[in-house]
Design a protein around this motif. Structure first.
Motif, PDB file in Angstrom:
ATOM      1  N   PRO A 116       7.886   9.945   5.383  1.00 52.78           N
ATOM      2  CA  PRO A 116       8.308   8.668   4.812  1.00 52.78           C
ATOM      3  C   PRO A 116       8.976   7.723   5.809  1.00 52.78           C
ATOM      4  O   PRO A 116       8.759   6.506   5.752  1.00 52.78           O
ATOM      5  N   SER A 117       9.766   8.248   6.711  1.00 52.26           N
ATOM      6  CA  SER A 117      10.436   7.390   7.684  1.00 52.26           C
ATOM      7  C   SER A 117       9.421   6.694   8.595  1.00 52.26           C
ATOM      8  O   SER A 117       9.524   5.479   8.842  1.00 52.26           O
ATOM      9  N   THR A 118       8.442   7.437   9.073  1.00 52.52           N
ATOM     10  CA  THR A 118       7.384   6.845   9.905  1.00 52.52           C
ATOM     11  C   THR A 118       6.597   5.824   9.101  1.00 52.52           C
ATOM     12  O   THR A 118       6.282   4.735   9.592  1.00 52.52           O
ATOM     13  N   GLN A 119       6.284   6.165   7.858  1.00 55.95           N
ATOM     14  CA  GLN A 119       5.553   5.219   7.007  1.00 55.95           C
ATOM     15  C   GLN A 119       6.315   3.899   6.875  1.00 55.95           C
ATOM     16  O   GLN A 119       5.723   2.815   6.981  1.00 55.95           O
ATOM     17  N   ARG A 120       7.612   3.969   6.648  1.00 60.80           N
ATOM     18  CA  ARG A 120       8.395   2.748   6.458  1.00 60.80           C
ATOM     19  C   ARG A 120       8.422   1.906   7.730  1.00 60.80           C
ATOM     20  O   ARG A 120       8.305   0.683   7.679  1.00 60.80           O
ATOM     21  N   ASP A 121       8.577   2.558   8.890  1.00 62.33           N
ATOM     22  CA  ASP A 121       8.608   1.822  10.156  1.00 62.33           C
ATOM     23  C   ASP A 121       7.271   1.129  10.418  1.00 62.33           C
ATOM     24  O   ASP A 121       7.223  -0.038  10.838  1.00 62.33           O
ATOM     25  N   VAL A 122       6.182   1.828  10.167  1.00 62.82           N
ATOM     26  CA  VAL A 122       4.858   1.276  10.434  1.00 62.82           C
ATOM     27  C   VAL A 122       4.516   0.199   9.403  1.00 62.82           C
ATOM     28  O   VAL A 122       3.871  -0.812   9.726  1.00 62.82           O
ATOM     29  N   PHE A 123       4.945   0.395   8.174  1.00 63.94           N
ATOM     30  CA  PHE A 123       4.782  -0.635   7.146  1.00 63.94           C
ATOM     31  C   PHE A 123       5.480  -1.931   7.593  1.00 63.94           C
ATOM     32  O   PHE A 123       4.910  -3.024   7.496  1.00 63.94           O
ATOM     33  N   ALA A 124       6.689  -1.804   8.100  1.00 63.63           N
ATOM     34  CA  ALA A 124       7.422  -2.986   8.565  1.00 63.63           C
ATOM     35  C   ALA A 124       6.664  -3.692   9.687  1.00 63.63           C
ATOM     36  O   ALA A 124       6.631  -4.936   9.737  1.00 63.63           O
ATOM     37  N   TRP A 125       6.041  -2.922  10.574  1.00 64.62           N
ATOM     38  CA  TRP A 125       5.248  -3.539  11.650  1.00 64.62           C
ATOM     39  C   TRP A 125       4.057  -4.304  11.076  1.00 64.62           C
ATOM     40  O   TRP A 125       3.759  -5.418  11.509  1.00 64.62           O
ATOM     41  N   HIS A 126       3.383  -3.742  10.087  1.00 65.07           N
ATOM     42  CA  HIS A 126       2.261  -4.434   9.453  1.00 65.07           C
ATOM     43  C   HIS A 126       2.720  -5.717   8.754  1.00 65.07           C
ATOM     44  O   HIS A 126       2.011  -6.730   8.779  1.00 65.07           O
ATOM     45  N   ILE A 127       3.872  -5.658   8.093  1.00 65.57           N
ATOM     46  CA  ILE A 127       4.405  -6.866   7.451  1.00 65.57           C
ATOM     47  C   ILE A 127       4.593  -7.967   8.482  1.00 65.57           C
ATOM     48  O   ILE A 127       4.199  -9.124   8.275  1.00 65.57           O
ATOM     49  N   ASP A 128       5.182  -7.608   9.613  1.00 60.97           N
ATOM     50  CA  ASP A 128       5.393  -8.592  10.680  1.00 60.97           C
ATOM     51  C   ASP A 128       4.059  -9.107  11.213  1.00 60.97           C
ATOM     52  O   ASP A 128       3.919 -10.309  11.498  1.00 60.97           O
ATOM     53  N   LEU A 129       3.076  -8.218  11.339  1.00 57.79           N
ATOM     54  CA  LEU A 129       1.759  -8.623  11.828  1.00 57.79           C
ATOM     55  C   LEU A 129       1.121  -9.641  10.882  1.00 57.79           C
ATOM     56  O   LEU A 129       0.536 -10.638  11.333  1.00 57.79           O
ATOM     57  N   ALA A 130       1.237  -9.411   9.583  1.00 57.37           N
ATOM     58  CA  ALA A 130       0.681 -10.362   8.616  1.00 57.37           C
ATOM     59  C   ALA A 130       1.368 -11.717   8.747  1.00 57.37           C
ATOM     60  O   ALA A 130       0.709 -12.764   8.685  1.00 57.37           O
ATOM     61  N   LYS A 131       2.664 -11.707   8.938  1.00 61.25           N
ATOM     62  CA  LYS A 131       3.387 -12.971   9.076  1.00 61.25           C
ATOM     63  C   LYS A 131       3.004 -13.692  10.367  1.00 61.25           C
ATOM     64  O   LYS A 131       2.846 -14.921  10.383  1.00 61.25           O
ATOM     65  N   ARG A 132       2.827 -12.937  11.443  1.00 64.61           N
ATOM     66  CA  ARG A 132       2.471 -13.553  12.726  1.00 64.61           C
ATOM     67  C   ARG A 132       1.063 -14.130  12.735  1.00 64.61           C
ATOM     68  O   ARG A 132       0.800 -15.125  13.415  1.00 64.61           O
ATOM     69  N   THR A 133       0.155 -13.488  11.984  1.00 63.00           N
ATOM     70  CA  THR A 133      -1.243 -13.924  12.001  1.00 63.00           C
ATOM     71  C   THR A 133      -1.589 -14.850  10.843  1.00 63.00           C
ATOM     72  O   THR A 133      -2.669 -15.458  10.841  1.00 63.00           O
ATOM     73  N   GLY A 134      -0.716 -14.959   9.858  1.00 59.08           N
ATOM     74  CA  GLY A 134      -1.011 -15.781   8.696  1.00 59.08           C
ATOM     75  C   GLY A 134      -2.048 -15.180   7.764  1.00 59.08           C
ATOM     76  O   GLY A 134      -2.612 -15.883   6.913  1.00 59.08           O
ATOM     77  N   LYS A 135      -2.307 -13.874   7.891  1.00 60.02           N
ATOM     78  CA  LYS A 135      -3.293 -13.205   7.036  1.00 60.02           C
ATOM     79  C   LYS A 135      -2.598 -12.551   5.836  1.00 60.02           C
ATOM     80  O   LYS A 135      -1.403 -12.259   5.865  1.00 60.02           O
ATOM     81  N   ALA A 136      -3.357 -12.323   4.789  1.00 60.09           N
ATOM     82  CA  ALA A 136      -2.835 -11.631   3.616  1.00 60.09           C
ATOM     83  C   ALA A 136      -2.413 -10.208   3.989  1.00 60.09           C
ATOM     84  O   ALA A 136      -2.996  -9.586   4.882  1.00 60.09           O
ATOM     85  N   LEU A 137      -1.405  -9.703   3.288  1.00 63.02           N
ATOM     86  CA  LEU A 137      -0.948  -8.327   3.454  1.00 63.02           C
ATOM     87  C   LEU A 137      -1.458  -7.508   2.278  1.00 63.02           C
ATOM     88  O   LEU A 137      -1.139  -7.807   1.121  1.00 63.02           O
ATOM     89  N   MET A 138      -2.278  -6.492   2.558  1.00 61.98           N
ATOM     90  CA  MET A 138      -2.886  -5.665   1.513  1.00 61.98           C
ATOM     91  C   MET A 138      -2.118  -4.355   1.394  1.00 61.98           C
ATOM     92  O   MET A 138      -2.073  -3.563   2.328  1.00 61.98           O
ATOM     93  N   ILE A 139      -1.518  -4.159   0.221  1.00 61.43           N
ATOM     94  CA  ILE A 139      -0.568  -3.064   0.009  1.00 61.43           C
ATOM     95  C   ILE A 139      -1.222  -1.860  -0.637  1.00 61.43           C
ATOM     96  O   ILE A 139      -1.927  -1.974  -1.649  1.00 61.43           O
ATOM     97  N   HIS A 140      -0.930  -0.673  -0.073  1.00 59.67           N
ATOM     98  CA  HIS A 140      -1.216   0.608  -0.710  1.00 59.67           C
ATOM     99  C   HIS A 140       0.122   1.194  -1.157  1.00 59.67           C
ATOM    100  O   HIS A 140       1.054   1.303  -0.372  1.00 59.67           O
ATOM    101  N   ASN A 141       0.204   1.568  -2.426  1.00 58.47           N
ATOM    102  CA  ASN A 141       1.440   2.127  -2.972  1.00 58.47           C
ATOM    103  C   ASN A 141       1.095   3.324  -3.841  1.00 58.47           C
ATOM    104  O   ASN A 141       0.348   3.200  -4.816  1.00 58.47           O
ATOM    105  N   ARG A 142       1.643   4.472  -3.489  1.00 54.88           N
ATOM    106  CA  ARG A 142       1.465   5.640  -4.342  1.00 54.88           C
ATOM    107  C   ARG A 142       2.799   6.377  -4.457  1.00 54.88           C
ATOM    108  O   ARG A 142       3.334   6.868  -3.446  1.00 54.88           O
ATOM    109  N   ASP A 143       3.320   6.398  -5.653  1.00 59.60           N
ATOM    110  CA  ASP A 143       4.570   7.100  -5.962  1.00 59.60           C
ATOM    111  C   ASP A 143       5.744   6.605  -5.132  1.00 59.60           C
ATOM    112  O   ASP A 143       6.644   7.372  -4.764  1.00 59.60           O
TER     113      ASP A 143
END
Length: 283
Positions: A131-158
């Motif tokens: 979970p800790s690695t997932q959260r860190d990498v998720f945060a990087w993807h969020i930043d990437l979406a903001k930097r590129t102006g692209k939609a952020l596509m979320i996977h959420n399970r439990d």
């Protein structure tokens, strides 16, 4: 399981009645057999024959990301989303960061993802990122979406609460798509308050999905998308059989019933929402 039931589960569902104007907001062309230009064309020809004009094909890992980008180059009806599924979050390195960032410069790559949190597999697979690695990498993807102006596509399970908390802490990009939305009405309400798109798959048609249908009921039509997540999550009454983008009309009609809208009106809304969410250059 009887042999006849096993045989039926191998069969693709019959074609639905055509419902023009739809876009499959999330599919996996490679997993559906679309690993050559000819195979992608066959899948998309089939989809177009029932009114599904375009698809967004999505990556789970770096191999899938490369396939998705190729499919979007092969056929103008396909667009790509690239990123690392949370179970593969441990694959993020300096090299994969650079490759994903380069992919996001392509105009036919319209979203970052699928990314997010998946706590289901953390206790069921030795290969799943913690979970800790997932959260860190998720945060990087969020930043990437903001930097590129692209939609952020979320996977959420439990991981409803943690996922929404990470999005709040990091600051959501302009466009967030909750792929294969599976939350209850309370999670839906919070997502709607934040202006996120809720993308509904065949699960909304399942007999045991009353709470998910209630979530769809309270979601404003302008924040709804429809998807297959093919080859998985085939709509009722074909659950368990192979899914493809041509099956989108089954789910779209189920959403129309939930919303009390005509099928054609629902399809027009869902298609327009996908074009807006992904800024699709339809060419």
């Amino acid at each position: 399981m009887s042999s006849s039931k096993k045989d039926r589960r191998r069969l693709p569902p019959p074609d639905p009645a055509p419902l023009p104007g739809l876009i499959d907001a999330h599919t996996h062309l490679a997993a559906c057999g679309g690993r050559t230009p000819e195979a992608v064309k066959e899948i998309l020809d089939h989809a177009e024959s029932v009114g599904v004009t375009h698809v967004v094909t999505v990556a789970d890992d770096m191999v899938d990301a490369r396939w998705a980008v190729e499919a979007a180059r092969w056929d103008c009806r396909a667009f790509a989303a690239v990123g690392l599924h949370p179970t593969h979050a441990g694959d993020l390195t300096d090299e994969t960061r650079a490759e994903l960032e380069q992919m996001l410069t392509e105009p036919r790559v319209v979203a970052v993802g699928e990314t997010g949190l998946d706590y289901y597999w953390t206790t069921r697979s030795d290969d799943c990122a913690d979970p800790s690695t997932q959260r860190d990498v998720f945060a990087w993807h969020i930043d990437l979406a903001k930097r590129t102006g692209k939609a952020l596509m979320i996977h959420n399970r439990d991981a409803d609460r943690d996922l929404l908390d990470v999005l709040k802490a990091e600051g959501s990009p302009d466009t967030v798509v909750m792929h294969c939305f599976s939350g209850d009405r309370h999670v839906a309400d919070e997502c709607v308050d934040r202006g996120y798109y809720l993308s509904f798959s065949g699960t909304v048609t399942f007999a045991n999905s009353d709470e998910l249908r209630e979530a769809a009921h309270i979601t404003p039509p302008e924040l709804m998308l429809v998807e297959t997540d093919a080859p998985f999550l085939t709509p009722h009454p074909y659950r368990g059989q192979p899914n493809q983008s041509y099956c989108v009309p089954y789910t779209a009609r189920a959403l129309a019933a939930v919303k009390g809208l005509g099928d054609a009106d629902m399809a027009a809304i869902l298609g327009a929402n996908a074009r807006r969410a992904y800024s699709l250059p339809l060419r």
